[in-house]
Design a protein around this motif. Structure first.
Motif, PDB file in Angstrom:
ATOM      1  N   VAL A   4       0.865  -1.175   0.000  1.00 37.95           N
ATOM      2  CA  VAL A   4       0.000   0.000   0.000  1.00 37.95           C
ATOM      3  C   VAL A   4       0.908   1.233   0.000  1.00 37.95           C
ATOM      4  CG1 VAL A   4      -1.795   1.271   1.223  1.00 37.95           C
ATOM      5  CG2 VAL A   4      -1.793  -1.218   1.264  1.00 37.95           C
ATOM      6  N   PRO A   5       0.941   1.982  -1.106  1.00 38.65           N
ATOM      7  CA  PRO A   5       1.894   3.093  -1.203  1.00 38.65           C
ATOM      8  C   PRO A   5       1.403   4.390  -0.548  1.00 38.65           C
ATOM      9  CG  PRO A   5       0.713   2.886  -3.255  1.00 38.65           C
ATOM     10  CD  PRO A   5       0.205   1.789  -2.342  1.00 38.65           C
ATOM     11  N   PHE A   6       0.894   4.283   0.677  1.00 36.72           N
ATOM     12  CA  PHE A   6       0.460   5.463   1.424  1.00 36.72           C
ATOM     13  C   PHE A   6       1.066   5.419   2.818  1.00 36.72           C
ATOM     14  CE2 PHE A   6      -3.152   4.733  -1.500  1.00 36.72           C
ATOM     15  CZ  PHE A   6      -3.133   5.949  -2.170  1.00 36.72           C
ATOM     16  N   HIS A   7       1.426   6.585   3.329  1.00 35.03           N
ATOM     17  CA  HIS A   7       1.877   6.685   4.718  1.00 35.03           C
ATOM     18  C   HIS A   7       0.662   6.606   5.642  1.00 35.03           C
ATOM     19  CE1 HIS A   7       6.017   7.687   3.745  1.00 35.03           C
ATOM     20  NE2 HIS A   7       5.573   8.572   2.871  1.00 35.03           N
ATOM     21  N   TYR A   8      -0.417   7.274   5.235  1.00 33.09           N
ATOM     22  CA  TYR A   8      -1.663   7.278   6.006  1.00 33.09           C
ATOM     23  C   TYR A   8      -2.795   7.804   5.135  1.00 33.09           C
ATOM     24  CZ  TYR A   8      -0.395  12.212   6.540  1.00 33.09           C
ATOM     25  OH  TYR A   8      -0.035  13.504   6.301  1.00 33.09           O
ATOM     26  N   ILE A   9      -4.019   7.569   5.594  1.00 33.34           N
ATOM     27  CA  ILE A   9      -5.216   8.126   4.966  1.00 33.34           C
ATOM     28  C   ILE A   9      -6.015   8.813   6.062  1.00 33.34           C
ATOM     29  CG2 ILE A   9      -7.374   7.665   3.736  1.00 33.34           C
ATOM     30  CD1 ILE A   9      -6.031   5.185   2.509  1.00 33.34           C
ATOM     31  N   ASP A  10      -6.332  10.083   5.842  1.00 36.30           N
ATOM     32  CA  ASP A  10      -7.167  10.848   6.770  1.00 36.30           C
ATOM     33  C   ASP A  10      -8.567  10.983   6.190  1.00 36.30           C
ATOM     34  OD1 ASP A  10      -5.163  11.391   8.634  1.00 36.30           O
ATOM     35  OD2 ASP A  10      -4.579  13.275   7.670  1.00 36.30           O
ATOM     36  N   LEU A  11      -9.561  10.797   7.035  1.00 36.05           N
ATOM     37  CA  LEU A  11     -10.960  11.054   6.684  1.00 36.05           C
ATOM     38  C   LEU A  11     -11.494  12.077   7.675  1.00 36.05           C
ATOM     39  CD1 LEU A  11     -12.121   7.388   6.145  1.00 36.05           C
ATOM     40  CD2 LEU A  11     -12.016   9.140   4.378  1.00 36.05           C
ATOM     41  N   VAL A  53     -16.526  18.068  14.580  1.00 34.99           N
ATOM     42  CA  VAL A  53     -15.624  17.560  13.552  1.00 34.99           C
ATOM     43  C   VAL A  53     -15.277  16.122  13.928  1.00 34.99           C
ATOM     44  CG1 VAL A  53     -13.432  17.863  12.355  1.00 34.99           C
ATOM     45  CG2 VAL A  53     -14.666  19.872  13.230  1.00 34.99           C
ATOM     46  N   LEU A  54     -15.598  15.190  13.036  1.00 37.70           N
ATOM     47  CA  LEU A  54     -15.251  13.779  13.218  1.00 37.70           C
ATOM     48  C   LEU A  54     -14.133  13.445  12.239  1.00 37.70           C
ATOM     49  CD1 LEU A  54     -18.849  12.269  13.415  1.00 37.70           C
ATOM     50  CD2 LEU A  54     -17.312  12.768  15.315  1.00 37.70           C
ATOM     51  N   SER A  55     -13.074  12.829  12.735  1.00 37.23           N
ATOM     52  CA  SER A  55     -11.957  12.511  11.854  1.00 37.23           C
ATOM     53  C   SER A  55     -11.290  11.209  12.282  1.00 37.23           C
ATOM     54  CB  SER A  55     -10.936  13.655  11.852  1.00 37.23           C
ATOM     55  OG  SER A  55     -10.420  13.861  13.147  1.00 37.23           O
ATOM     56  N   ALA A  56     -10.554  10.639  11.357  1.00 39.29           N
ATOM     57  CA  ALA A  56      -9.813   9.403  11.612  1.00 39.29           C
ATOM     58  C   ALA A  56      -8.551   9.404  10.762  1.00 39.29           C
ATOM     59  CB  ALA A  56     -10.663   8.189  11.272  1.00 39.29           C
ATOM     60  N   ARG A  57      -7.459   8.951  11.341  1.00 38.19           N
ATOM     61  CA  ARG A  57      -6.220   8.744  10.593  1.00 38.19           C
ATOM     62  C   ARG A  57      -5.943   7.246  10.580  1.00 38.19           C
ATOM     63  NH1 ARG A  57      -0.809  12.179  10.620  1.00 38.19           N
ATOM     64  NH2 ARG A  57      -2.237  13.361   9.314  1.00 38.19           N
ATOM     65  N   VAL A  58      -5.870   6.696   9.390  1.00 35.44           N
ATOM     66  CA  VAL A  58      -5.643   5.263   9.203  1.00 35.44           C
ATOM     67  C   VAL A  58      -4.199   5.069   8.748  1.00 35.44           C
ATOM     68  CG1 VAL A  58      -6.387   3.220   7.938  1.00 35.44           C
ATOM     69  CG2 VAL A  58      -8.063   4.951   8.604  1.00 35.44           C
ATOM     70  N   GLU A  59      -3.428   4.317   9.523  1.00 34.43           N
ATOM     71  CA  GLU A  59      -2.015   4.117   9.207  1.00 34.43           C
ATOM     72  C   GLU A  59      -1.657   2.656   8.958  1.00 34.43           C
ATOM     73  OE1 GLU A  59       0.103   7.729  11.550  1.00 34.43           O
ATOM     74  OE2 GLU A  59      -0.691   6.139  12.828  1.00 34.43           O
ATOM     75  N   ASN A  60      -2.539   1.757   9.328  1.00 34.81           N
ATOM     76  CA  ASN A  60      -2.314   0.325   9.152  1.00 34.81           C
ATOM     77  C   ASN A  60      -2.614  -0.064   7.697  1.00 34.81           C
ATOM     78  OD1 ASN A  60      -3.659  -2.422   8.975  1.00 34.81           O
ATOM     79  ND2 ASN A  60      -2.645  -2.576  10.973  1.00 34.81           N
ATOM     80  N   ALA A  61      -1.741  -0.833   7.078  1.00 29.62           N
ATOM     81  CA  ALA A  61      -1.888  -1.198   5.666  1.00 29.62           C
ATOM     82  C   ALA A  61      -3.193  -1.936   5.380  1.00 29.62           C
ATOM     83  CB  ALA A  61      -0.697  -2.036   5.202  1.00 29.62           C
ATOM     84  N   ASP A  62      -3.574  -2.881   6.242  1.00 25.55           N
ATOM     85  CA  ASP A  62      -4.822  -3.619   6.012  1.00 25.55           C
ATOM     86  C   ASP A  62      -6.031  -2.692   6.075  1.00 25.55           C
ATOM     87  OD1 ASP A  62      -3.548  -6.038   5.615  1.00 25.55           O
ATOM     88  OD2 ASP A  62      -3.721  -6.650   7.718  1.00 25.55           O
ATOM     89  N   ASP A  63      -6.006  -1.747   7.014  1.00 30.65           N
ATOM     90  CA  ASP A  63      -7.111  -0.799   7.134  1.00 30.65           C
ATOM     91  C   ASP A  63      -7.158   0.148   5.927  1.00 30.65           C
ATOM     92  OD1 ASP A  63      -7.662  -2.016   9.538  1.00 30.65           O
ATOM     93  OD2 ASP A  63      -6.782  -0.423  10.770  1.00 30.65           O
TER      94      ASP A  63
END
Length: 143
Positions: A4-11, A53-63
């Motif tokens: 997964v070529p991302f450091h993280y995904i923020d929503l 404001v609801l937010s999440a930072r996803v850093e785990n590759a499976d997630d």
């Protein structure tokens, strides 16, 4: 399993005073793994109205794969891939806006309400490399 070529995904999404916070939370959770912890911050709008404001930072590759798999459901995924040059900035961040109402109904559509920002891995950290890595990740999620 593909990389997964991302450091993280923020929503991130906003819940305005006229909205039901539980429903807005359900909408953002449509893109997250079960029981994923959300950050919640309460603010006041210009006229004193409550904004959460609801937010999440996803850093785990499976997630992150789970989020990419949801994005692969977009009818406009080909258009997004065509627009990657504009959707990835010079800081190697990929941006997308998703429809909050559709997400509440467990559908994935482009629109207003939920902002997705993904920090793309690129070595060297150049726009062109980030675009190619984002394209690779989206193509893998479609198959």
């Amino acid at each position: 399993m593909p990389r997964v070529p991302f450091h993280y995904i923020d929503l991130r999404t906003f819940c305005y005073a006229t909205e039901d916070e539980k429903r807005v939370e359900e909408a953002i959770r449509a893109f997250l793994p079960e029981e994923f912890e959300l950050d919640r911050m309460e603010n006041a709008g210009h006229h004193g109205d409550r904004i959460v404001v609801l937010s999440a930072r996803v850093e785990n590759a499976d997630d992150m794969r789970l989020i990419l798999d949801r994005l692969a459901e977009l009818d406009e995924i080909d258009r997004i891939m065509d627009e990657l040059d504009e959707r990835v900035d010079d800081n190697c961040s990929f941006f997308l806006r998703l429809d909050k109402q559709a997400a509440f109904q467990d559908e994935v559509e482009l629109g207003k309400g939920i902002t997705l920002r993904a920090k793309v891995e690129a070595y060297p950290a150049k726009h062109e490399a980030a675009v190619e890595n984002a394209r690779e990740a989206l193509e893998q999620s479609r198959s």
